[in-house]
Scaffold this motif. Structure first.
Motif, mmCIF file in Angstrom:
data_model
loop_
_atom_site.group_PDB
_atom_site.id
_atom_site.type_symbol
_atom_site.label_atom_id
_atom_site.label_comp_id
_atom_site.label_asym_id
_atom_site.label_seq_id
_atom_site.Cartn_x
_atom_site.Cartn_y
_atom_site.Cartn_z
ATOM 1 N N ASP A 1 0.851 -1.190 0.000
ATOM 2 C CA ASP A 1 0.000 0.000 0.000
ATOM 3 C C ASP A 1 0.888 1.243 0.000
ATOM 4 O OD1 ASP A 1 -1.926 1.928 0.383
ATOM 5 O OD2 ASP A 1 -2.282 1.445 2.488
ATOM 6 N N THR A 2 0.742 2.076 -1.012
ATOM 7 C CA THR A 2 1.553 3.300 -1.107
ATOM 8 C C THR A 2 0.700 4.561 -1.074
ATOM 9 O OG1 THR A 2 1.490 3.199 -3.532
ATOM 10 C CG2 THR A 2 3.350 2.123 -2.432
ATOM 11 N N GLN A 3 -0.614 4.419 -0.937
ATOM 12 C CA GLN A 3 -1.498 5.582 -0.967
ATOM 13 C C GLN A 3 -1.714 6.122 0.439
ATOM 14 O OE1 GLN A 3 -5.025 5.229 -3.385
ATOM 15 N NE2 GLN A 3 -6.204 6.562 -2.030
ATOM 16 N N ALA A 4 -1.465 7.418 0.634
ATOM 17 C CA ALA A 4 -1.619 8.053 1.943
ATOM 18 C C ALA A 4 -3.081 8.424 2.197
ATOM 19 C CB ALA A 4 -0.757 9.306 2.023
ATOM 20 N N PRO A 5 -3.490 8.480 3.460
ATOM 21 C CA PRO A 5 -4.841 8.942 3.783
ATOM 22 C C PRO A 5 -5.033 10.406 3.402
ATOM 23 C CG PRO A 5 -3.836 7.797 5.649
ATOM 24 C CD PRO A 5 -2.750 8.041 4.657
ATOM 25 N N THR A 6 -6.282 10.817 3.349
ATOM 26 C CA THR A 6 -6.588 12.221 3.067
ATOM 27 C C THR A 6 -6.240 13.091 4.268
ATOM 28 O OG1 THR A 6 -8.856 11.939 3.850
ATOM 29 C CG2 THR A 6 -8.448 11.604 1.491
ATOM 30 N N THR A 7 -6.082 14.381 4.025
ATOM 31 C CA THR A 7 -5.699 15.322 5.075
ATOM 32 C C THR A 7 -6.830 15.487 6.086
ATOM 33 O OG1 THR A 7 -4.324 16.521 3.508
ATOM 34 C CG2 THR A 7 -4.916 17.682 5.529
ATOM 35 N N VAL A 8 -6.469 15.545 7.355
ATOM 36 C CA VAL A 8 -7.429 15.774 8.434
ATOM 37 C C VAL A 8 -8.051 17.162 8.285
ATOM 38 C CG1 VAL A 8 -7.642 16.130 10.924
ATOM 39 C CG2 VAL A 8 -6.317 14.198 10.042
ATOM 40 N N THR A 9 -9.374 17.224 8.487
ATOM 41 C CA THR A 9 -10.082 18.502 8.402
ATOM 42 C C THR A 9 -10.854 18.768 9.680
ATOM 43 O OG1 THR A 9 -11.991 17.434 7.371
ATOM 44 C CG2 THR A 9 -10.317 18.356 5.894
ATOM 45 N N ASN A 10 -11.304 20.012 9.820
ATOM 46 C CA ASN A 10 -12.182 20.439 10.928
ATOM 47 C C ASN A 10 -11.559 20.216 12.298
ATOM 48 O OD1 ASN A 10 -14.280 21.143 9.084
ATOM 49 N ND2 ASN A 10 -14.904 18.983 9.003
ATOM 50 N N LEU A 11 -10.254 20.409 12.409
ATOM 51 C CA LEU A 11 -9.598 20.331 13.710
ATOM 52 C C LEU A 11 -10.091 21.486 14.578
ATOM 53 C CD1 LEU A 11 -7.445 19.038 15.550
ATOM 54 C CD2 LEU A 11 -5.747 20.542 14.475
ATOM 55 N N SER A 12 -10.547 21.157 15.790
ATOM 56 C CA SER A 12 -11.106 22.197 16.663
ATOM 57 C C SER A 12 -10.806 21.875 18.121
ATOM 58 C CB SER A 12 -12.624 22.317 16.471
ATOM 59 O OG SER A 12 -13.271 21.114 16.852
ATOM 60 N N ILE A 13 -11.050 22.863 18.978
ATOM 61 C CA ILE A 13 -10.841 22.733 20.424
ATOM 62 C C ILE A 13 -12.189 22.907 21.108
ATOM 63 C CG2 ILE A 13 -9.701 23.693 22.465
ATOM 64 C CD1 ILE A 13 -7.423 24.589 20.634
ATOM 65 N N PRO A 14 -12.886 21.807 21.466
ATOM 66 C CA PRO A 14 -14.204 21.942 22.075
ATOM 67 C C PRO A 14 -14.179 22.324 23.547
ATOM 68 C CG PRO A 14 -13.645 19.633 21.848
ATOM 69 C CD PRO A 14 -12.549 20.401 21.176
ATOM 70 N N SER A 15 -13.070 22.026 24.239
ATOM 71 C CA SER A 15 -13.017 22.347 25.672
ATOM 72 C C SER A 15 -11.570 22.422 26.132
ATOM 73 C CB SER A 15 -13.774 21.297 26.498
ATOM 74 O OG SER A 15 -13.165 20.030 26.378
ATOM 75 N N LYS A 16 -11.370 23.076 27.266
ATOM 76 C CA LYS A 16 -10.037 23.194 27.854
ATOM 77 C C LYS A 16 -10.169 23.475 29.335
ATOM 78 C CE LYS A 16 -10.067 27.965 26.187
ATOM 79 N NZ LYS A 16 -9.375 28.993 25.392
ATOM 80 N N THR A 17 -9.103 23.161 30.069
ATOM 81 C CA THR A 17 -9.035 23.454 31.503
ATOM 82 C C THR A 17 -7.716 24.160 31.770
ATOM 83 O OG1 THR A 17 -7.901 21.406 32.138
ATOM 84 C CG2 THR A 17 -10.319 21.306 31.943
ATOM 85 N N GLY A 18 -7.373 24.285 33.031
ATOM 86 C CA GLY A 18 -6.121 24.930 33.364
ATOM 87 C C GLY A 18 -4.903 24.115 32.982
ATOM 88 N N ASN A 19 -5.092 22.775 32.800
ATOM 89 C CA ASN A 19 -3.927 21.947 32.468
ATOM 90 C C ASN A 19 -4.172 21.010 31.302
ATOM 91 O OD1 ASN A 19 -5.665 20.217 33.763
ATOM 92 N ND2 ASN A 19 -4.056 19.119 34.846
ATOM 93 N N SER A 20 -5.230 21.248 30.524
ATOM 94 C CA SER A 20 -5.490 20.356 29.391
ATOM 95 C C SER A 20 -6.236 21.088 28.280
ATOM 96 C CB SER A 20 -6.318 19.148 29.840
ATOM 97 O OG SER A 20 -7.634 19.548 30.177
ATOM 98 N N ILE A 21 -6.087 20.560 27.064
ATOM 99 C CA ILE A 21 -6.824 21.045 25.899
ATOM 100 C C ILE A 21 -7.354 19.826 25.150
ATOM 101 C CG2 ILE A 21 -6.612 22.158 23.642
ATOM 102 C CD1 ILE A 21 -4.646 24.114 24.852
ATOM 103 N N SER A 22 -8.659 19.815 24.860
ATOM 104 C CA SER A 22 -9.276 18.723 24.112
ATOM 105 C C SER A 22 -9.364 19.083 22.638
ATOM 106 C CB SER A 22 -10.676 18.423 24.658
ATOM 107 O OG SER A 22 -10.596 17.927 25.981
ATOM 108 N N LEU A 23 -9.102 18.099 21.786
ATOM 109 C CA LEU A 23 -9.111 18.292 20.342
ATOM 110 C C LEU A 23 -10.085 17.308 19.691
ATOM 111 C CD1 LEU A 23 -5.228 18.354 19.791
ATOM 112 C CD2 LEU A 23 -6.714 20.363 19.863
ATOM 113 N N THR A 24 -10.770 17.743 18.657
ATOM 114 C CA THR A 24 -11.576 16.855 17.827
ATOM 115 C C THR A 24 -11.333 17.192 16.364
ATOM 116 O OG1 THR A 24 -13.512 18.312 17.822
ATOM 117 C CG2 THR A 24 -13.388 16.668 19.582
ATOM 118 N N TRP A 25 -11.599 16.223 15.472
ATOM 119 C CA TRP A 25 -11.439 16.466 14.045
ATOM 120 C C TRP A 25 -12.299 15.478 13.270
ATOM 121 C CZ3 TRP A 25 -7.651 14.769 17.396
ATOM 122 C CH2 TRP A 25 -7.238 13.454 17.267
#
Length: 595
Positions: free
Chosen positions: A274-298
Motif C-alpha cells: 500500500d503506497t497511498q496516503a490517507p486524506t488530510t485531516v479537516t475540521n480540527l477544533s478545540i471543544p473544551s479546555k481546563t487549566g492543564n489540558s486542551i481537548s481536540l476533535t477532528w
C-alpha cells in the motif's frame, strides 16, 4: 505431541468431513468472488446459541484429544505440544470465575476482539473464533492484534508473547501465539472476515480488520496471517474442533476444510504494498479546555484500505498517537498558548499531509491533586501466606506493615487480609488529600469498619462487608510528612484490603473540580458501584461530554467511546476483569468497581 500428518493428508481428511456438496457453489471461483460465495455458504445454517452457549460448546469443541488426550480443555495459550503442560483445566469446573495468575481458570477468548464489533450478536457468540483459554493470558492479550513480537513485555507459561511489533507495517503492541497454533489463529480470523464481510464497514479496525469486504484485513495483518497459515498447516485438532463446531452451531470454517481457499482468495504471495496516503485531516477544533489540558476533535480521514491512527503534534513535536478522532492533551501549564496539527496514518505507515494548525490557551487555575500512592498489593510476601503474622513489604517508596495478617486472599488480584491488627505506611513527605480503598470481609463474621488514622489522628472510617466495596474519603488535606494507618475495629473479622490509592496534598487548601467555561460545578457519579452487565450509569450533567475513556489502575486505556451519552445516561463497556477502573469523562475521573 508434534503434528504427524502432512499438509496434503490433513487437507484430504478435512475435505472428507464437510457434507457432500457443501462448497459446490464456490467451485471454480477465486479472489473476492470466492470469498463472497464462502460467506454465503457459512452464513446459511449458522445457529446463534448465545453467549452462555459457548460454555456448553467447549465441552465438545475444546477438549484435548490430540496432545495429552486427557479430556482437559485444549488451551492454545498454555498447551505445550512437545512436553508436559504447566497446568490443565477441567471442563465446566474450571471455567471463570475470577483469576489473578495463570492456571486459575479458563474463559472465552475472542480471537477477533468483541470491542471491534461492539459486543453485538451473532459475532459475540460465534464458536468458530472464540476459544477457551486461560483467563490471565486472555486478559494480557486484551484487544491487541496478532503479529510478530519484537521486544517482549509478557510471556505465558507455554511461550505465547505480548510486546512491541516486529511485523512490517505496524509498530504498536501485538500478541504472538506459539508456532503450533499460529495457523489456527490465522484461519479463525480468515473465517471471521469471510463470515461477516458485509458488516466490516461498521466494525472498528483494531489495527487488524479492513473496512471493506475484500480483502477484509489490513495489509500488514494479512501478510502476517498468510505467513502463519502457510507455515502451520491444518492439524487434526483443528479438524476435530471444526466438526464439533458444525454439530453445535450448524456452519463450518471453510479454511480448515479446504486450506487452499486461503491462497485462492488472497494469494500465496505478499499482497501489493500500500503506497497511498490517507486524506488530510479537516475540521480540527478545540471543544473544551481546563487549566492543564486542551481537548481536540477532528473529522475522520479516508484511505484506500483503512486509516489506523492519527499523530497529534503540539508546538511542532509529536505529542501522541490515537486511533479515534479526538484526544485530550494533559499536563499543560495554566494560561499558556499551544499550537496543534494532526496527521492521519494507515497500516503501511503512509501519513497524510499536516492538517491546518490551530492554537488554544489553557485556563488560569491550579492543577488538582494527583495519585501519588497506588498500592495494589501485588508485591506482598507470599511465604506462610495463610498464617496470621506481621508482614512487611516496600512498593513505590513506601514500606507497609500489616500486623496479624495473611496474604493468600484476593479481591482484584492479591490483597492483604487483616484480622486483629492494622495496615500502616512508613512516613510519606507529600501529604494526603484523599484516600480510596477496596475492602471485603472474608470467611465468616459481620460487617464493620476500619478507622483511618493520619499521623495518629482519626480522619474517617472505611466500611467492609461480604461484598467487595470501594470507599473514598475526600478532603483529608494534610500536607507534609504523613503516616497512614488503617485499624480493624474488630478483633476477629478477617478483612481483605486491595487497591489503596491516595492523592498527594498541594497544601491545606481544598481543591474542587469546576468548569470555568460554564461557571458551575460538574457533579458526576457512577451508579451502581460495582457496575453490572458491563453498563455504567452516570448521574449528573452529561450533555457536553465528548469522550469517555476507561483506564485500569496501571494507566492503560481499556476502551474509548466518543459521544458516550448520545443515546441516554449509560455507557456500555467491554467485558473487564474483576478490579477497580477509572472512568474519565472529559476532564473528570470517576472510580468504579467490576466484581
Amino acid at each position: 505431541m508434534k503434528k504427524l500428518l502432512s499438509f496434503v493428508i490433513l487437507a484430504q481428511l478435512a475435505n472428507a468431513q464437510a457434507p457432500s456438496g457443501y462448497y459446490s457453489s464456490a467451485n471454480g471461483l477465486s479472489g473476492a468472488p470466492l470469498k463472497t460465495a464462502l460467506s454465503s455458504i457459512i452464513t446459511n445454517g449458522h445457529q446463534d446459541k448465545g453467549y452462555n452457549g459457548l460454555w456448553t460448546a467447549y465441552k465438545t469443541t475444546d477438549i484435548d484429544k490430540n496432545y495429552e488426550n486427557d479430556g482437559s480443555i485444549l488451551d492454545i495459550y498454555s498447551e505445550r505440544p512437545t512436553s508436559s503442560d504447566p497446568y490443565n483445566f477441567t471442563p465446566v469446573n474450571d471455567q471463570c470465575g475470577t483469576y489473578s495468575t495463570e492456571g486459575n481458570c479458563y474463559n472465552r477468548e475472542h480471537i477477533v476482539p468483541q470491542s471491534l464489533f461492539n459486543e453485538a450478536s451473532p459475532m459475540r457468540n460465534d464458536i468458530h473464533f472464540i476459544r477457551a483459554t486461560d483467563g490471565k493470558v486472555n486478559g494480557m492479550r486484551s484487544n491487541y492484534p496478532f503479529g510478530k513480537v519484537g521486544s517482549t513485555t509478557f510471556t505465558s507459561q507455554n511461550g505465547s508473547k505480548l510486546g512491541s511489533s516486529a511485523s512490517s507495517g505496524f509498530s504498536g503492541t501485538v500478541f504472538e501465539p506459539i508456532d503450533e497454533f499460529k495457523g489456527d489463529v490465522a484461519r479463525m480470523i480468515f473465517y471471521f472476515v469471510t463470515r461477516y464481510q458485509n458488516q466490516l464497514s461498521s466494525f472498528s479496525s483494531g489495527n487488524m480488520l479492513g473496512s471493506s469486504a475484500f480483502p477484509g484485513l489490513q495489509t500488514w495483518e494479512l501478510n502476517v496471517l498468510l505467513t502463519w497459515h502457510n507455515q502451520d498447516p491444518v492439524s487434526q485438532a483443528e479438524i476435530n474442533r471444526n466438526n464439533a463446531s458444525y454439530t453445535f452451531q450448524g456452519n463450518r470454517n471453510p479454511f480448515i476444510d479446504n486450506p487452499s481457499y486461503v491462497n485462492q482468495i488472497w494469494g500465496s504471495q505478499t499482497p501489493t504494498q500500500d503506497t497511498q496516503a490517507p486524506t488530510t485531516v479537516t475540521n480540527l477544533s478545540i471543544p473544551s479546555k481546563t487549566g492543564n489540558s486542551i481537548s481536540l476533535t477532528w473529522s475522520a480521514s479516508t484511505d484506500n484500505i483503512a486509516v489506523t491512527s492519527y499523530d497529534v503534534y503540539m508546538n511542532g513535536s509529536l505529542k501522541s498517537n490515537v486511533n479515534s478522532t479526538s484526544t485530550t492533551i494533559t499536563s499543560l501549564n495554566p494560561s499558556t498558548t499551544y499550537s496543534f496539527y494532526v496527521k492521519a496514518k494507515d497500516a503501511a505507515g503512509n501519513a497524510s499531509s499536516n492538517s491546518a494548525t490551530i492554537s488554544g490557551t489553557t485556563n488560569a487555575g491550579t492543577t488538582p491533586p494527583t495519585n501519588c500512592v497506588n498500592e495494589t498489593f501485588e508485591t506482598i510476601p507470599t511465604s506462610n501466606a495463610s498464617s496470621y503474622t506481621t508482614k512487611t513489604w516496600t512498593n513505590g517508596g513506601i514500606t507497609w506493615t500489616a500486623t496479624d495478617s495473611r496474604s493468600d486472599q484476593t479481591i482484584s488480584n492479591k490483597a492483604i487480609t487483616v484480622r486483629d491488627g492494622s495496615l500502616k505506611s512508613s512516613s510519606f513527605v507529600n501529604g494526603i488529600s484523599s484516600l480510596t480503598v477496596t475492602t471485603q470481609l472474608k470467611f465468616s463474621g459481620t460487617s464493620g469498619t476500619f478507622n483511618v488514622l493520619v499521623n495518629g489522628v482519626n480522619v474517617g472510617t472505611i466500611p467492609y462487608s461480604t461484598t467487595a466495596t470501594t470507599t473514598t474519603i475526600n478532603n483529608i488535606n494534610i500536607s507534609g510528612n504523613v503516616v497512614l494507618t488503617l485499624v480493624n475495629n474488630s478483633s476477629s473479622n478477617r478483612v481483605a484490603i486491595d487497591n489503596l490509592i491516595w492523592t498527594c496534598s498541594a497544601g491545606s487548601a481544598r481543591h474542587s473540580i469546576t468548569s470555568s467555561e460554564n461557571n458551575e460545578v460538574q457533579e458526576l457519579q457512577v451508579y451502581p458501584n460495582p457496575i453490572s452487565n458491563n453498563e455504567i450509569f452516570v448521574k449528573g450533567e452529561t450533555e457536553n461530554i465528548q469522550k469517555a475513556e476507561v483506564y485500569n489502575l496501571q494507566g492503560k486505556v481499556m476502551q474509548t467511546i466518543n459521544q458516550p451519552f448520545k443515546n441516554g445516561k449509560s455507557i456500555k463497556v467491554n467485558q473487564l476483569p474483576q478490579g477497580i477502573y477509572i472512568l474519565k469523562l472529559n476532564e473528570t475521573s470517576l472510580k468504579f468497581l467490576v466484581k
